[in-house]
Enzyme design. Structure first.
Site, PDB file in Angstrom:
ATOM      1  CB  VAL A   1      -0.891   0.048   1.167  1.00  0.00           C
ATOM      2  CG1 VAL A   1      -1.770   1.347   1.260  1.00  0.00           C
ATOM      3  CG2 VAL A   1      -1.828  -1.317   1.325  1.00  0.00           C
TER       4      VAL A   1
ATOM      5  N   GLY B   1      -0.471  -9.229  -3.444  1.00  0.00           N
ATOM      6  CA  GLY B   1      -0.556  -8.267  -2.401  1.00  0.00           C
ATOM      7  C   GLY B   1      -1.900  -8.083  -1.693  1.00  0.00           C
TER       8      GLY B   1
ATOM      9  CG  ASP C   1      -8.651  -7.994   6.882  1.00  0.00           C
ATOM     10  OD1 ASP C   1      -7.971  -7.062   7.168  1.00  0.00           O
ATOM     11  OD2 ASP C   1      -9.396  -7.882   5.814  1.00  0.00           O
TER      12      ASP C   1
ATOM     13  CE  LYS D   1     -10.647  -5.195   5.334  1.00  0.00           C
ATOM     14  NZ  LYS D   1     -10.284  -6.240   4.180  1.00  0.00           N
TER      15      LYS D   1
ATOM     16  N   GLY E   1      -5.460  -4.679  -2.665  1.00  0.00           N
ATOM     17  CA  GLY E   1      -4.235  -4.606  -3.484  1.00  0.00           C
ATOM     18  C   GLY E   1      -3.822  -3.150  -3.883  1.00  0.00           C
TER      19      GLY E   1
HETATM   20  P1  NAP Z   1       3.233  -4.784   3.834  1.00  0.00           P
HETATM   21  O1  NAP Z   1       3.307  -4.838   2.405  1.00  0.00           O
HETATM   22  O2  NAP Z   1       3.673  -5.859   4.651  1.00  0.00           O
HETATM   23  O3  NAP Z   1       4.129  -3.296   4.214  1.00  0.00           O
HETATM   24  C1  NAP Z   1       4.278  -2.806   5.517  1.00  0.00           C
HETATM   25  C2  NAP Z   1       5.361  -1.889   5.487  1.00  0.00           C
HETATM   26  O4  NAP Z   1       5.585  -1.320   6.914  1.00  0.00           O
HETATM   27  C3  NAP Z   1       6.689  -2.322   4.841  1.00  0.00           C
HETATM   28  O5  NAP Z   1       7.079  -1.409   4.049  1.00  0.00           O
HETATM   29  C4  NAP Z   1       7.388  -2.507   6.107  1.00  0.00           C
HETATM   30  O6  NAP Z   1       8.971  -2.287   6.023  1.00  0.00           O
HETATM   31  C5  NAP Z   1       7.036  -1.398   7.137  1.00  0.00           C
HETATM   32  N1  NAP Z   1       7.120  -1.636   8.397  1.00  0.00           N
HETATM   33  C6  NAP Z   1       6.753  -2.822   9.054  1.00  0.00           C
HETATM   34  N2  NAP Z   1       7.237  -2.593  10.315  1.00  0.00           N
HETATM   35  C7  NAP Z   1       7.681  -1.553  10.608  1.00  0.00           C
HETATM   36  C8  NAP Z   1       8.590  -0.949  11.583  1.00  0.00           C
HETATM   37  N3  NAP Z   1       8.443  -1.404  12.719  1.00  0.00           N
HETATM   38  N4  NAP Z   1       8.893   0.566  11.466  1.00  0.00           N
HETATM   39  C9  NAP Z   1       8.806   1.152  10.181  1.00  0.00           C
HETATM   40  N5  NAP Z   1       8.202   0.396   9.100  1.00  0.00           N
HETATM   41  C10 NAP Z   1       7.585  -0.709   9.247  1.00  0.00           C
HETATM   42  O7  NAP Z   1       1.662  -4.400   4.230  1.00  0.00           O
HETATM   43  P2  NAP Z   1       0.404  -3.663   3.093  1.00  0.00           P
HETATM   44  O8  NAP Z   1      -0.221  -4.851   2.474  1.00  0.00           O
HETATM   45  O9  NAP Z   1       1.055  -2.561   2.477  1.00  0.00           O
HETATM   46  O10 NAP Z   1      -0.347  -3.184   4.358  1.00  0.00           O
HETATM   47  C11 NAP Z   1      -0.224  -1.993   5.107  1.00  0.00           C
HETATM   48  C12 NAP Z   1      -1.492  -1.688   5.792  1.00  0.00           C
HETATM   49  O11 NAP Z   1      -2.612  -1.259   5.155  1.00  0.00           O
HETATM   50  C13 NAP Z   1      -2.001  -2.568   6.850  1.00  0.00           C
HETATM   51  O12 NAP Z   1      -2.524  -1.953   7.949  1.00  0.00           O
HETATM   52  C14 NAP Z   1      -2.868  -3.376   5.956  1.00  0.00           C
HETATM   53  O13 NAP Z   1      -4.171  -3.996   6.904  1.00  0.00           O
HETATM   54  C15 NAP Z   1      -3.596  -2.270   5.224  1.00  0.00           C
HETATM   55  N6  NAP Z   1      -4.423  -2.625   4.154  1.00  0.00           N
HETATM   56  C16 NAP Z   1      -3.699  -3.388   3.107  1.00  0.00           C
HETATM   57  C17 NAP Z   1      -4.284  -3.659   1.877  1.00  0.00           C
HETATM   58  C18 NAP Z   1      -3.520  -4.442   0.877  1.00  0.00           C
HETATM   59  O14 NAP Z   1      -4.570  -5.092  -0.105  1.00  0.00           O
HETATM   60  N7  NAP Z   1      -2.679  -5.002   1.152  1.00  0.00           N
HETATM   61  C19 NAP Z   1      -5.865  -3.068   1.558  1.00  0.00           C
HETATM   62  C20 NAP Z   1      -6.169  -2.272   2.544  1.00  0.00           C
HETATM   63  C21 NAP Z   1      -5.440  -2.090   3.918  1.00  0.00           C
HETATM   64  P3  NAP Z   1       9.828  -2.995   4.947  1.00  0.00           P
HETATM   65  O15 NAP Z   1       9.297  -2.988   3.574  1.00  0.00           O
HETATM   66  O16 NAP Z   1      11.310  -2.289   5.285  1.00  0.00           O
HETATM   67  O17 NAP Z   1       9.865  -4.464   5.429  1.00  0.00           O
HETATM   68  N1  HSE Z   2      -6.205  -8.368   3.442  1.00  0.00           N
HETATM   69  C1  HSE Z   2      -7.149  -7.683   3.255  1.00  0.00           C
HETATM   70  C2  HSE Z   2      -8.178  -8.250   2.181  1.00  0.00           C
HETATM   71  C3  HSE Z   2      -6.470  -6.441   2.534  1.00  0.00           C
HETATM   72  O1  HSE Z   2      -7.779  -9.331   1.526  1.00  0.00           O
HETATM   73  O2  HSE Z   2      -9.263  -7.978   2.235  1.00  0.00           O
HETATM   74  C4  HSE Z   2      -7.726  -5.514   2.111  1.00  0.00           C
HETATM   75  O3  HSE Z   2      -8.092  -4.906   3.317  1.00  0.00           O
END
Ligand code: NAP
Ligand code: HSE
Length: 428
Positions: A11, A185, A199, A203, A300
């Protein structure tokens, strides 16, 4: 408007890319230039597919929250506590607005964080936390603000919907399809949050707070995931005229709410049955507007970044609304009803010894609890060494308490092999 972005994963990198590519368009719509000034993640050397060379780097997001010269702190790290919570608290303490995609954080600490933000005249925005790219927070908090909501429900987890769809379409194995969703992702850092329903529950807790104007205790939610659903269940329910969907349902009656996340059988003709793949759908039922259905990509990089930046644009436009539609200081705690009293119809898959009298014993256990069987199917003969055969039943409406008593008796029978698979049938 200057942003400090913490978290550069799926994200975070998507958000930086969107802000770069659509910079002129966003400036025109926001009435101000919106630019990233500082970023933070764990590994400064990782290639994230976006140019970070113009941004100040912080190893520590809490330090960035207090020290970076920014108007908005964008938290895209994840997790209900740890660095994400500490950094959001620090940002609010330092007078910065906060935008987050972190549903775990908002579901567990949303009321306390909103109290701080509202007391300081700051915005705590979380559009991306619920249903990815669907602007459901905006729809409920603004567009439908005149309505009382008694029910809101939907497909709230893209990973689970992707897995259930692919299992039905391809007959593929659960583990292989989960790996695909992770590679795309969609999944959380810990994918058990997706497949165990946590999760979706995060929500739902947020939607319930918004819908009912109440603070939700996360531990009051009933949560089940999709781990135990087999290819046989997918095929059997198809033959019975249903689809399996992981739904989050918040339902309020006489001042008490049922908050539940679990796999459900929904009639194939129901609109929500046609929502496939990573797509999410949320149905909000308002007492004047009726039923409003919002459908779109639920996870995503692109869809989630779109929601994150919409919050940033709102802040740049000077829009400041109560975090959960009602000022948090006047939100009572939501009272919930126990699942034992829930009434509904059920699908039950048993594995039993293929021998005379077994079905009669199962039927007797259900009869003794006043449970009426709608259909019962045993197809073929037991061919395994133990003579095991699946038996599929559907029931008419009953309470969960009565069903659980009958199932304990059935599970204790020497002819029953393994735990039953029980799925609720929802009429939507
Ligand atoms: P992700 O790909 O695992 O990315 C997490 C990021 O946080 C990485 O860049 C990581 O650093 C960084 N991080 C982790 N621990 C840290 C720390 N202690 N200090 C500084 N940086 C730190 O996760 P994501 O999928 O992008 O999700 C991020 C958020 O968005 C979550 O709350 C998730 O629930 C939410 N979300 C995700 C989606 C989705 O589709 N993925 C959709 C809606 C909401 P490194 O890269 O250096 O390891
Ligand atoms: N892991 C979550 C999902 C990301 O699959 O819906 C979006 O919040």
């Amino acid at each position: 408007m200057t942003l400090a972005v913490a978290g550069l994963g799926t994200v975070g990198a998507g958000t930086v890319k969107l802000l770069h590519e659509n910079r002129a368009l966003i400036a025109a719509r926001a009435g101000a230039d919106v630019a990233v000034g500082a970023v933070s993640a764990r590994d400064a050397s990782k290639n994230r597919g976006v140019d970070l060379s113009n941004f100040q780097w912080f190893d520590d997001p809490v330090e960035m929250a207090t020290q970076a010269d920014a108007d908005i702190f964008v938290e895209l790290i994840g997790g209900s506590g740890g660095a994400a919570k500490a950094a959001v608290l620090a940002a609010l303490g330092a007078g910065k607005h906060v935008v987050t995609a972190n549903k775990a954080l908002i579901a567990h600490h949303g009321a306390a964080l909103a109290e701080r933000a509202e007391a300081a005249g700051l915005v705590l925005a979380y559009e991306a936390a619920v249903a990815g790219g669907i602007p459901i927070i905006k729809v409920m908090r603004e567009g439908l603000a005149a309505n009382r909501f008694d029910r809101v429900y939907g497909i709230l987890n893209g990973t689970c919907n992707y897995i259930l769809t692919a299992m039905r379409e391809t007959g593929g194995e659960f583990a292989d399809i989960l790996a695909e969703a992770q590679a795309l992702g969609y999944a959380e850092a810990d994918p058990s949050f997706d497949i165990d329903g946590v999760d979706a529950a995060h929500k739902l807790a947020i939607l319930a707070a918004l819908a009912f104007g109440s603070a939700v205790r996360f531990e009051d939610l009933h949560i089940e995931g999709i781990r135990d659903i087999s290819a046989l269940d997918i095929k059997s329910v198809d033959e019975l005229g249903y689809r399996i969907k992981l739904l989050g349902i918040a339902n309020r009656q006489e001042g008490r709410a049922e908050l539940r996340v679990h796999p459900c059988l929904v009639d194939k003709s129901a609109p929500i049955a046609a929502v496939e793949g990573v797509t999410n759908a949320v149905v909000a039922e308002g007492n004047f507007v009726g039923s409003v259905i919002c459908e779109g990509p639920g996870a995503g990089a692109g869809p989630t970044a779109s929601a994150v930046v919409s919050d940033v644009i709102d802040i740049a436009r000077g829009i400041k609304l109560p975090t959960f539609a009602t000022p948090v200081s006047s939100m009572p705690v939501l009272e919930t009803s126990p699942m034992d009293g829930h009434r509904g119809c059920h699908y039950i898959r048993l594995t039993v010894h293929d021998q005379p009298g077994v079905i009669a014993d199962v039927a007797a256990a259900l009869r003794d609890e006043g449970i009426s069987v709608e259909s019962m199917l045993q197809r073929g003969r037991g061919t395994e060494a133990d003579g095991a055969v699946p038996v599929i039943l559907t029931t008419h409406e009953t309470t969960e308490a009565a069903l659980n008593r009958a199932l304990s008796r059935i599970s204790a029978m020497s002819t029953t092999l393994g735990p039953p698979c029980v799925l609720r049938i929802e009429s939507l």
